[in-house]
Design an enzyme around this catalytic site. Structure first.
Site, PDB file in Angstrom:
ATOM      1  N   ARG A 145      -8.844 106.116  38.573  1.00  0.00           N
ATOM      2  CA  ARG A 145      -8.754 107.340  39.366  1.00  0.00           C
ATOM      3  C   ARG A 145      -7.489 107.408  40.217  1.00  0.00           C
ATOM      4  NH1 ARG A 145     -14.579 108.389  41.988  1.00  0.00           N
ATOM      5  NH2 ARG A 145     -13.669 110.416  42.419  1.00  0.00           N
TER       6      ARG A 145
ATOM      7  N   PRO B 112     -14.783 100.066  46.509  1.00  0.00           N
ATOM      8  CA  PRO B 112     -15.404  98.949  47.176  1.00  0.00           C
ATOM      9  C   PRO B 112     -15.481  99.145  48.660  1.00  0.00           C
ATOM     10  CG  PRO B 112     -13.116  98.514  46.689  1.00  0.00           C
ATOM     11  CD  PRO B 112     -13.332  99.956  46.564  1.00  0.00           C
ATOM     12  N   GLU B 113     -16.447  98.508  49.225  1.00  0.00           N
ATOM     13  CA  GLU B 113     -16.544  98.443  50.675  1.00  0.00           C
ATOM     14  C   GLU B 113     -16.175  97.007  51.061  1.00  0.00           C
ATOM     15  OE1 GLU B 113     -20.102 100.481  52.109  1.00  0.00           O
ATOM     16  OE2 GLU B 113     -20.309 101.425  50.168  1.00  0.00           O
TER      17      GLU B 113
ATOM     18  N   HIS C 163      -4.943 102.525  32.058  1.00  0.00           N
ATOM     19  CA  HIS C 163      -4.880 102.460  33.526  1.00  0.00           C
ATOM     20  C   HIS C 163      -4.483 101.095  34.072  1.00  0.00           C
ATOM     21  CE1 HIS C 163      -6.705 106.323  33.025  1.00  0.00           C
ATOM     22  NE2 HIS C 163      -7.809 105.797  32.553  1.00  0.00           N
TER      23      HIS C 163
END
Length: 284
Positions: free
Chosen positions: A113, A2-3, A94
DNA sequence: CCCACGACCTGCTGGC
DNA sequence: TGCCAGCAGGTCGTGG
């Protein structure tokens, strides 16, 4: 993932849904995140109340009632899920960190990730924390002014795209919104920052507008961004260049081009974002 | 000091 | 169908 608009969207969702909750159990399934989850994590946060959720740059700051905050980054693929007290939740791959609240609600940090992180930091140490201390101004606050941007660009020879993605210059701008802001400004992403400095006022306005618009749409959803309710944002429907290789420019119908800059994809319109030095064919 | 690049991870897609 | 290369929104440490 995300930004700034996505992180801020998550922040708002978290603040709404977990403020006031008291942590009654903690489970860590995998500690090997970008910063390892410390052994004392569980002990440090157990019994704490969530006072509020704030944000600095792309970091979320979960304010606890005691001496700590939880500092979290979503990396590329991280997300938080809030499970209502009425719901029976089945864990998925995850799900690394799991908090249960007194109310029966649960908060889960999931990150395939593992570029993200969640770790306790003493409130008193937060401002000087190594991860935060070199961050630049928030893009939607007055310290990020057109003049400031001009001065910073003038001092750099790196491509203007790299400059505006540098979190030391300004925080929150990532690959998508850098591409979008440069398109909106009509600047070629490869132009050295110092050359682009003359357009600082327009670039500043573009960065602010792009981030504001994205925030108003609840952020962008590519593969794996969901807000707290598990819904997607909508801003991806407004991309002018990002992810649009070979598609027609929304302004002039020229095909959007993809290049690689310092290992990341850059999308731009070769006509709207012309730069004399790059219009010729590649020299052999 | 400044900048580019590889490394860190997993998952998905598209081409053969 | 299966496999593999390439790609993904971020950041950090290294080395030129």
């Amino acid at each position: 993932m995300p930004e700034l608009p996505e992180v801020e969207t998550v922040r708002r969702g978290l603040d709404t849904h977990i403020r006031g909750e008291i942590i009654v159990s903690v489970r860590v399934a995998n500690r090997t995140l970008r910063q390892p989850v410390p052994k004392e994590f569980e002990k440090r946060i157990l019994g704490q109340k969530i006072e509020a959720v704030s944000r600095r740059a792309k970091y979320l700051v979960i304010q606890l009632s005691g001496d700590d905050v939880l500092l979290s980054h979503l990396g590329m693929s991280g997300c938080f899920k809030v499970i209502p007290e009425t719901e029976q939740y089945t864990p998925v791959a995850h799900d690394h960190v799991w908090l249960c609240f007194e109310s029966g609600k649960q908060l889960i940090y999931n990150d395939p990730r593992r570029f993200g992180m969640i770790l306790p930091v003493k409130k008193l140490d937060l401002a000087q924390h190594a991860l935060l201390e070199h961050l630049g101004p928030e893009p939607l606050e007055p310290a990020f002014s057109p003049l400031y941007l001009k001065r910073m660009l003038e001092a750099r020879k790196a491509p203007v795209k790299a400059a505006i993605m540098d979190q030391e210059l300004v925080v929150g701008v990532g690959n998508i919104y850098a591409c979008e802001a440069l398109f909106k400004t009509g600047l070629n992403p490869r132009m050295p920052a110092c050359e682009a400095a003359s357009k600082a006022k327009k670039l500043h306005a573009a960065i602010v507008a792009v981030l504001r618009d994205a925030l108003a749409s609840g952020g962008s959803s590519l593969k794996d961004f969901y807000n707290i309710e598990g819904k997607t944002g909508y801003f991806q429907h407004h991309f002018a260049v990002y992810g649009r290789e070979n598609a027609p420019c929304t302004a002039c119908a020229t095909e959007i081009v993809r290049i690689t800059q310092s290992g990341r994809s850059t999308f731009f319109c070769p006509r709207c974002q012309k730069w004399p030095q790059v219009t010729g064919r590649a020299k052999k």
